[in-house]
Design an enzyme around this catalytic site. Structure first.
Site, PDB file in Angstrom:
ATOM      1  N   TYR A 151       0.843  -1.202   0.000  1.00 29.37           N
ATOM      2  CA  TYR A 151       0.000   0.000   0.000  1.00 29.37           C
ATOM      3  C   TYR A 151       0.883   1.260   0.000  1.00 29.37           C
ATOM      4  CZ  TYR A 151      -3.428   3.466   1.546  1.00 29.37           C
ATOM      5  OH  TYR A 151      -4.224   4.575   1.648  1.00 29.37           O
TER       6      TYR A 151
HETATM    7  N1  NAP Z   1      -9.997   6.432   4.976  1.00 24.79           N
HETATM    8  C1  NAP Z   1      -8.816   6.909   5.262  1.00 24.79           C
HETATM    9  O1  NAP Z   1      -8.518   7.221   6.429  1.00 24.79           O
HETATM   10  C2  NAP Z   1      -7.789   7.109   4.157  1.00 24.79           C
HETATM   11  C3  NAP Z   1      -6.539   7.669   4.502  1.00 24.79           C
HETATM   12  C4  NAP Z   1      -5.588   7.878   3.509  1.00 24.79           C
HETATM   13  C5  NAP Z   1      -5.899   7.540   2.189  1.00 24.79           C
HETATM   14  N2  NAP Z   1      -7.115   6.983   1.880  1.00 24.79           N
HETATM   15  C6  NAP Z   1      -7.382   6.670   0.491  1.00 24.79           C
HETATM   16  O2  NAP Z   1      -8.682   7.123   0.118  1.00 24.79           O
HETATM   17  C7  NAP Z   1      -9.219   6.275  -0.905  1.00 24.79           C
HETATM   18  C8  NAP Z   1     -10.600   5.791  -0.509  1.00 24.79           C
HETATM   19  O3  NAP Z   1     -10.460   5.018   0.663  1.00 24.79           O
HETATM   20  P1  NAP Z   1     -11.706   4.692   1.634  1.00 24.79           P
HETATM   21  O4  NAP Z   1     -11.205   4.885   3.007  1.00 24.79           O
HETATM   22  O5  NAP Z   1     -12.920   5.377   1.169  1.00 24.79           O
HETATM   23  O6  NAP Z   1     -11.803   3.107   1.377  1.00 24.79           O
HETATM   24  P2  NAP Z   1     -13.061   2.119   1.313  1.00 24.79           P
HETATM   25  O7  NAP Z   1     -14.160   2.637   2.182  1.00 24.79           O
HETATM   26  O8  NAP Z   1     -12.498   0.775   1.563  1.00 24.79           O
HETATM   27  O9  NAP Z   1     -13.518   2.250  -0.217  1.00 24.79           O
HETATM   28  C9  NAP Z   1     -12.690   1.768  -1.218  1.00 24.79           C
HETATM   29  C10 NAP Z   1     -13.454   1.762  -2.517  1.00 24.79           C
HETATM   30  O10 NAP Z   1     -12.620   1.126  -3.515  1.00 24.79           O
HETATM   31  C11 NAP Z   1     -13.379   0.117  -4.161  1.00 24.79           C
HETATM   32  N3  NAP Z   1     -12.572  -1.009  -4.619  1.00 24.79           N
HETATM   33  C12 NAP Z   1     -11.848  -1.871  -3.847  1.00 24.79           C
HETATM   34  N4  NAP Z   1     -11.307  -2.815  -4.620  1.00 24.79           N
HETATM   35  C13 NAP Z   1     -11.700  -2.560  -5.890  1.00 24.79           C
HETATM   36  C14 NAP Z   1     -11.471  -3.196  -7.132  1.00 24.79           C
HETATM   37  N5  NAP Z   1     -10.730  -4.304  -7.215  1.00 24.79           N
HETATM   38  N6  NAP Z   1     -12.022  -2.667  -8.261  1.00 24.79           N
HETATM   39  C15 NAP Z   1     -12.775  -1.554  -8.182  1.00 24.79           C
HETATM   40  N7  NAP Z   1     -13.047  -0.897  -7.038  1.00 24.79           N
HETATM   41  C16 NAP Z   1     -12.506  -1.412  -5.898  1.00 24.79           C
HETATM   42  C17 NAP Z   1     -14.344  -0.375  -3.100  1.00 24.79           C
HETATM   43  O11 NAP Z   1     -15.416  -1.059  -3.720  1.00 24.79           O
HETATM   44  P3  NAP Z   1     -16.191  -2.230  -2.919  1.00 24.79           P
HETATM   45  O12 NAP Z   1     -16.829  -1.550  -1.756  1.00 24.79           O
HETATM   46  O13 NAP Z   1     -17.124  -2.739  -3.935  1.00 24.79           O
HETATM   47  O14 NAP Z   1     -15.136  -3.217  -2.513  1.00 24.79           O
HETATM   48  C18 NAP Z   1     -14.742   0.951  -2.444  1.00 24.79           C
HETATM   49  O15 NAP Z   1     -15.760   1.586  -3.179  1.00 24.79           O
HETATM   50  C19 NAP Z   1      -8.208   5.153  -1.111  1.00 24.79           C
HETATM   51  O16 NAP Z   1      -7.389   5.490  -2.205  1.00 24.79           O
HETATM   52  C20 NAP Z   1      -7.405   5.180   0.179  1.00 24.79           C
HETATM   53  O17 NAP Z   1      -6.102   4.675  -0.021  1.00 24.79           O
HETATM   54  C21 NAP Z   1      -8.063   6.763   2.831  1.00 24.79           C
END
Ligand code: NAP
Length: 251
Positions: A162
């Site tokens: 990651y």
């Molecule tokens: N949340 C945080 O604190 C945080 C901090 C730093 C960076 N980020 C970044 O922010 C972004 C969003 O994260 P989040 O926290 O919202 O994560 P999340 O709630 O886990 O959502 C991730 C999304 O990506 C989709 N996804 C996963 N695998 C996939 C695949 N193989 N093909 C297509 N779509 C896929 C998921 O779809 P499904 O639900 O259908 O699996 C979901 O809609 C990411 O890039 C993450 O690295 C988040």
């Protein structure tokens, strides 16, 4: 505050639009007038976002279910072809879908997990950008946003694939930004959302008090800024959503 019709008549593709930050971004973009192309893995989640946008009377979205970890280069060309047929061009591309993999020392990291994480987080972002560039170049003002994280800006133990994929995204963004800089109509930046209350965050920090974390909706002004006309001329920058909010909303 973002103007209500900030994104009127813009077409913006969001990956991972069915949940977490991607879902909130899709809704915020549609609320501000954009036609949003909802790309993600789970069709039922995308359909719920689609229905909510329709129910609220915001511009008609489009659905593109696709597993980005499994997709071949031809699938990305197909995505671009479908978007072109439906919308003609693209004004924004938000790379948001990601898999955090596992927190494991480098020497013990499982190769299959490593490949899957790199394929989704980094290779898919490159393949989708590559396929969509001709559509983005048809826009008078197009913005590509790569979602990254703290661990992609400073190496931290155990963040494995990651962390490496986030470093890769920063590099991809910088190279692309340098290549398009002279065009003036297209920009690329990275955005670190910081700690946000989502399923991914809960998996990584199970003991954390989620009530203390901002909700995805709270950080949307940074996404609206980067994907809208206000960020015109901003290119090649590594931005932080929390810094953006602190700077613009400190009063
Ligand atoms: N949340 C945080 O604190 C945080 C901090 C730093 C960076 N980020 C970044 O922010 C972004 C969003 O994260 P989040 O926290 O919202 O994560 P999340 O709630 O886990 O959502 C991730 C999304 O990506 C989709 N996804 C996963 N695998 C996939 C695949 N193989 N093909 C297509 N779509 C896929 C998921 O779809 P499904 O639900 O259908 O699996 C979901 O809609 C990411 O890039 C993450 O690295 C988040």
């Amino acid at each position: 505050m973002p103007a209500p019709h900030l994104l009127a008549s813009r077409h913006i593709l969001v990956t991972g639009a069915g949940d977490g930050i991607g879902r909130a971004a899709a809704l915020a973009l549609a609320e501000h007038g954009a036609s949003v192309i909802l790309l993600g893995r789970t069709a039922s989640k995308l359909e719920k976002v689609y229905d909510e946008i329709e129910r609220r009377g915001w511009p008609q979205p489009a659905l593109l279910p696709l597993d980005l970890a499994q997709a071949a280069p031809a699938h990305y060309e197909q995505v671009a072809h479908t978007v072109e047929k439906e919308f003609g061009h693209l004004d924004g591309l938000l790379h948001n879908a990601a898999d955090a993999g596992t927190l494991t020392p480098i020497e013990l990291y499982d190769p299959e997990t490593w490949y899957r994480v790199m394929q989704l987080n980094l290779n898919a972002a490159w393949l989708l950008t590559r396929a969509c560039l001709p559509l983005l170049r048809k826009s008078a003002d197009a913005s590509i946003v790569f979602t990254t994280a703290d661990v992609g800006r400073e190496g931290r133990a155990y963040w494995g694939a990651y962390g490496v994929s986030c470093f890769g995204l920063e590099g991809l963004m910088q190279i692309l930004a340098a290549e398009v800089a002279s065009e003036g109509r297209l920009r690329a930046n990275s955005l670190n959302p910081g700690a946000v209350r989502t399923a991914m965050r809960s998996r990584l920090y199970p003991g954390e008090d989620v009530e203390k974390l901002p909700r995805p909706e709270d950080i949307m002004p940074a996404y609206l800024y980067l994907l809208g006309p206000d960020s015109r001329g901003v290119n090649g920058q590594a931005l932080n959503a929390h810094d953006f909010l602190a700077h613009h909303f400190s009063c």
